[in-house]
Design a protein around this motif. Structure first.
Motif, mmCIF file in Angstrom:
data_model
loop_
_atom_site.group_PDB
_atom_site.id
_atom_site.type_symbol
_atom_site.label_atom_id
_atom_site.label_comp_id
_atom_site.label_asym_id
_atom_site.label_seq_id
_atom_site.Cartn_x
_atom_site.Cartn_y
_atom_site.Cartn_z
ATOM 1 N N LYS A 59 0.842 -1.197 0.000
ATOM 2 C CA LYS A 59 0.000 0.000 0.000
ATOM 3 C C LYS A 59 0.870 1.238 0.000
ATOM 4 C CE LYS A 59 -3.931 2.202 2.331
ATOM 5 N NZ LYS A 59 -4.904 2.100 3.434
ATOM 6 N N HIS A 61 0.760 5.027 0.801
ATOM 7 C CA HIS A 61 -0.070 5.934 1.582
ATOM 8 C C HIS A 61 0.060 7.366 1.078
ATOM 9 C CE1 HIS A 61 -0.804 2.773 4.631
ATOM 10 N NE2 HIS A 61 0.438 2.403 4.339
ATOM 11 N N ALA A 62 -0.951 8.166 1.356
ATOM 12 C CA ALA A 62 -0.985 9.540 0.867
ATOM 13 C C ALA A 62 0.125 10.401 1.457
ATOM 14 C CB ALA A 62 -2.359 10.168 1.168
ATOM 15 N N ASP A 63 0.665 10.031 2.613
ATOM 16 C CA ASP A 63 1.705 10.837 3.250
ATOM 17 C C ASP A 63 3.110 10.510 2.735
ATOM 18 O OD1 ASP A 63 2.128 8.353 4.310
ATOM 19 O OD2 ASP A 63 2.065 8.966 6.420
ATOM 20 N N SER A 65 4.496 7.483 2.641
ATOM 21 C CA SER A 65 5.005 6.231 3.191
ATOM 22 C C SER A 65 4.438 5.057 2.401
ATOM 23 C CB SER A 65 4.629 6.102 4.666
ATOM 24 O OG SER A 65 3.220 5.992 4.817
ATOM 25 N N SER A 67 3.605 0.539 2.888
ATOM 26 C CA SER A 67 3.583 -0.614 3.779
ATOM 27 C C SER A 67 3.507 -1.893 2.960
ATOM 28 C CB SER A 67 2.406 -0.535 4.753
ATOM 29 O OG SER A 67 1.174 -0.470 4.052
ATOM 30 N N ARG A 171 5.924 -0.786 7.638
ATOM 31 C CA ARG A 171 5.597 0.503 7.025
ATOM 32 C C ARG A 171 6.822 1.400 7.098
ATOM 33 N NH1 ARG A 171 0.290 4.419 8.221
ATOM 34 N NH2 ARG A 171 0.800 6.031 6.653
ATOM 35 N N TRP A 173 8.858 5.158 5.984
ATOM 36 C CA TRP A 173 8.792 6.557 5.562
ATOM 37 C C TRP A 173 10.177 6.915 5.017
ATOM 38 C CZ3 TRP A 173 5.826 4.659 9.411
ATOM 39 C CH2 TRP A 173 4.512 5.090 9.537
ATOM 40 N N ASP A 208 -2.355 -1.288 -3.440
ATOM 41 C CA ASP A 208 -3.339 -0.255 -3.149
ATOM 42 C C ASP A 208 -2.638 1.094 -3.129
ATOM 43 O OD1 ASP A 208 -5.312 -2.135 -2.915
ATOM 44 O OD2 ASP A 208 -5.342 -2.151 -0.726
ATOM 45 N N GLU A 210 -3.351 5.000 -2.108
ATOM 46 C CA GLU A 210 -4.252 5.922 -1.427
ATOM 47 C C GLU A 210 -4.264 7.262 -2.163
ATOM 48 O OE1 GLU A 210 -5.193 7.413 3.147
ATOM 49 O OE2 GLU A 210 -3.270 6.477 2.669
ATOM 50 N N ILE A 216 -9.217 4.602 -2.521
ATOM 51 C CA ILE A 216 -8.135 3.650 -2.796
ATOM 52 C C ILE A 216 -8.235 3.146 -4.231
ATOM 53 C CG2 ILE A 216 -7.073 1.454 -2.165
ATOM 54 C CD1 ILE A 216 -6.742 3.505 -0.015
#
Length: 658
Positions: A59, A61-63, A65, A67, A171, A173, A208, A210, A216
């Motif tokens: 996945k 992520h929008a920030d 990062s 996972s 996860r 960053w 996925d 984000e 998603i």
């Protein structure tokens, strides 16, 4: 300029993960953080390859990062018996710690994995601002965290019950300061995930992404027909001239290879528009190919050649070459090796020499049986190769007419090659008659020519072009190449009579060898610049050390390794120690020069395209003036004073093997 001191305080010792942060480019691809994410994905894939995971979920992520979650066994959380540190902590904080060592001793968690570098997720940790790990194992949910470039910031805590579930979720960053772009390369990531689905039968792979609005976007991969269906998808509308040939074979008994080693592949021949080929080693994509691809092509060539000869398909005078057979062939190759050796940490190219023989042997046998069992399809493939051979020979005849029309006589000490294919031909400029003799015996006579050089070539930086041929060595080099001296702004047509696609400087790995390289590069830069501009000049990299490892009992045959320098020797010795090889079973020899190598050693290390290492000589874009100034400083007679000053200032930066 302030005077710099050089004393005991000048030495700095890098500890822990500091080497990664100091030189990230030595450990990973720094254009984007995609590769450090792939290290985590590869660990999940290794669990699936070992038969313990059925799902891999990535996945973004929008920030910024990402996972990675798998349903494997979960990283062990108990204390390491020797280090007395939780194993999960070691995996993320030690460069040479992991569950992929001691394979032959039966103490490894993975029989087959993407190598023995042992630096994977530790590099990910070093180049991330933060990492969170969740481990489901032994009925419990464990968590731990890292931050500030690898420091453990939270202990291993039990936060809940896992029931019968197991697996690992990581996860990360990434730290943007280490990468040209902070964004993951989506195309590269999707290609890597798709390949896992292709190569891991029955494993579901999902990505996925984000979105900014919280939604998603998902993608998943599944290939019911495995690599056969994958190649068909890559080909699209392109139709093969014969049905795709797919097969698989792995070693089942101890012998020259370990049980489980082997390969799976699919081959397709196309008259037009063949799709790109792909290869993998223990699920790791090898975009630059390597010895396993060389083995595949060798096995395919021998099988098709044998079929054509058995069925009397070859016209009189036609000699089939490997490129004739493999030039229109597409393939997907997946190899399993117990102890794969890669070129560099990002594992783009396989260097394991034993892979050539392993893959070529099983591919040849199975393809030859298939061709003789499907004669019409075999004839279609052989006839395509014959057409390629006829076209090549026709082109070579044109070159021969052009060459024979000249008046130059090739130098007598040149051992020329048989082929007239300029794209394949290679000329080795070899230091010394002794090394030249070994090179002549170890070469591929079809495409490799040898020109021994006696002593050092004259410094040609300030020699007028009209006086060059007064020097015998320079005269022989120019005549052998078929190229006249020319200016930097000359048209590419000055290379019209070039006889070799690669001009390879092969000198000793010492100071004298470096001097000879410099003199030859000066000659080509000053008087034959179009050779460099068009990528024809290369430098061979012969090794300094040979490491002989004695047989270790049944299923562990003797092997020979080579180290380019002291750093590689140390890495090999460290790996052998991890494999529990006794020191008295290891013999290290140092080559004083090329002349000490026998023909087989010289071919393995410096001449065989499958196993040699070479550097292409290029000029950095926009650095013309800087390059010209540096050559003038180092090679011009009137620059001795400036050269002395430069050496006093820069001499401490030289790593000379004296």
């Amino acid at each position: 300029m302030a005077k710099q001191t050089y004393d005991e305080s000048s030495f700095r010792v890098l500890k822990g993960l500091e080497p990664v942060r100091e030189r990230p480019g030595m450990y990973t691809e720094t254009s984007s953080p995609t590769h450090i994410l792939q290290e985590v994905i590869d660990n999940a894939a290794d669990e699936a390859l070992a038969g313990h995971a059925r799902n891999i979920h990535v996945k973004l992520h929008a920030d910024g990062s990402a996972s990675v979650t798998d349903d494997g066994r979960g990283i062990p959380v108990g204390l390491h018996p020797e280090e007395k540190i939780p194993v999960a902590v070691l995996a993320f904080t030690r460069l040479h710690a992991g569950g992929k060592f001691d394979k032959k001793a039966g103490n490894s968690a993975y029989a087959f994995s993407g190598g023995l570098h042992g630096v994977g997720v530790a590099v990910t940790n070093a180049l991330s601002t933060r990492i969170e790990v969740e481990i489901r194992r032994d009925g419990k949910i464990h968590t731990l965290g890292f931050a500030d470039g690898g420091e453990q910031v939270s202990p291993i805590d039990i936060v809940g019950e896992a029931g019968k579930q197991s697996g690992t979720r990581v996860r990360i960053w990434p730290d943007a300061k280490y990468f040209d772009s902070a964004k993951f390369n989506l195309a590269t990531l999707e290609r890597a995930l798709r390949s896992k689905a292709v190569l891991l039968s029955g494993v579901a792979v999902q990505l996925d992404i984000e979105q900014a609005d919280g939604s998603i976007a998902s993608k998943s991969w599944h290939y019911a027909d495995g690599i056969r269906g994958y190649l068909a998808d890559l080909a699209g509308d392109a139709e093969p001239i014969a049905p795709l040939f797919s097969a698989e074979r792995h070693v089942t008994e101890d012998g020259d290879y370990a049980i489980g080693e082997g390969a799976a592949w699919v081959l397709g021949w196309y008259a037009e528009g063949a799709p790109a080929s792909e290869s993998y080693v223990n699920l790791i994509p090898t975009s630059l190919g390597g010895t396993h691809e060389s083995g595949l092509r060798a096995g395919v060539f021998e099988a098709v050649k044998s079929f054509a000869e058995h069925h009397a398909l070859l016209p009189r005078g036609v000699k089939m070459q490997q490129d004739d057979v493999c030039g229109r062939m597409a393939f997907i190759l997946s190899v399993r090796l117990l102890d794969p050796q890669f070129q560099g940490q990002i594992k783009e190219k396989l260097n394991s020499r034993e892979a050539v023989k392993l893959v070529s042997g099983i591919v040849r046998d199975m393809l030859e049986n298939w061709l003789n069992g499907h004669v019409e399809h075999g004839k279609a493939i052989a006839e395509l190769a014959i057409r390629q051979a006829l076209a090549r020979q026709k082109s070579a005849q044109k070159i021969e007419k052009k060459k024979s029309s000249g008046v130059a006589v090739l130098p007598g000490k040149l051992s020329d090659c048989e082929s007239e294919d300029i794209g394949e031909n290679e000329l080795f400029l070899v230091e010394g008659d002794s090394a030249g003799g070994s090179a002549k015996q170890g070469r591929d006579r079809e495409i490799q020519a040898i020109l021994p050089l006696r002593g050092k070539v004259q410094n040609a930086f300030e020699i007028d072009a009209n006086q060059l041929y007064a020097n015998r060595e320079i005269h022989d080099i120019a005549v052998a190449l078929g190229v006249e001296p020319h200016a930097p702004d000359a048209p590419d047509a000055v290379l019209a009579n070039l006889r070799y696609g690669k001009l390879i400087i092969m000198a000793d790995a010492d100071v004298d060898g470096s001097h000879i390289q410099t003199l030859l590069l000066t000659l080509f830069y000053r008087h034959f610049p179009k050779l460099i501009d068009n990528g024809h000049v290369w430098i061979a990299q012969p090794p300094l050390y040979r490491v002989d490892v004695a047989a270790q009992g049944k299923g562990k045959p003797a092997k020979r390794l080579y180290a380019l320098d002291d750093g590689e020797l140390e890495a090999i010795q460290e790996r052998l120690a991890k494999e529990k090889v006794a020191p008295n079973h290891i013999e290290v020899g140092r080559f004083k020069g090329l002349g000490e190598m026998n023909p087989q050693q010289l071919r393995e290390t410096s001449m065989d395209p499958a196993t040699r290492r070479m550097l292409r000589v290029t000029q950095r874009p926009g650095a013309d003036e800087e390059t010209r100034r540096m050559f003038s400083l180092l090679m011009a007679k009137g620059e001795s004073g400036n050269r002395r000053t430069w050496m006093e200032q820069k001499g401490s930066a030289v790593e000379a093997d004296l």
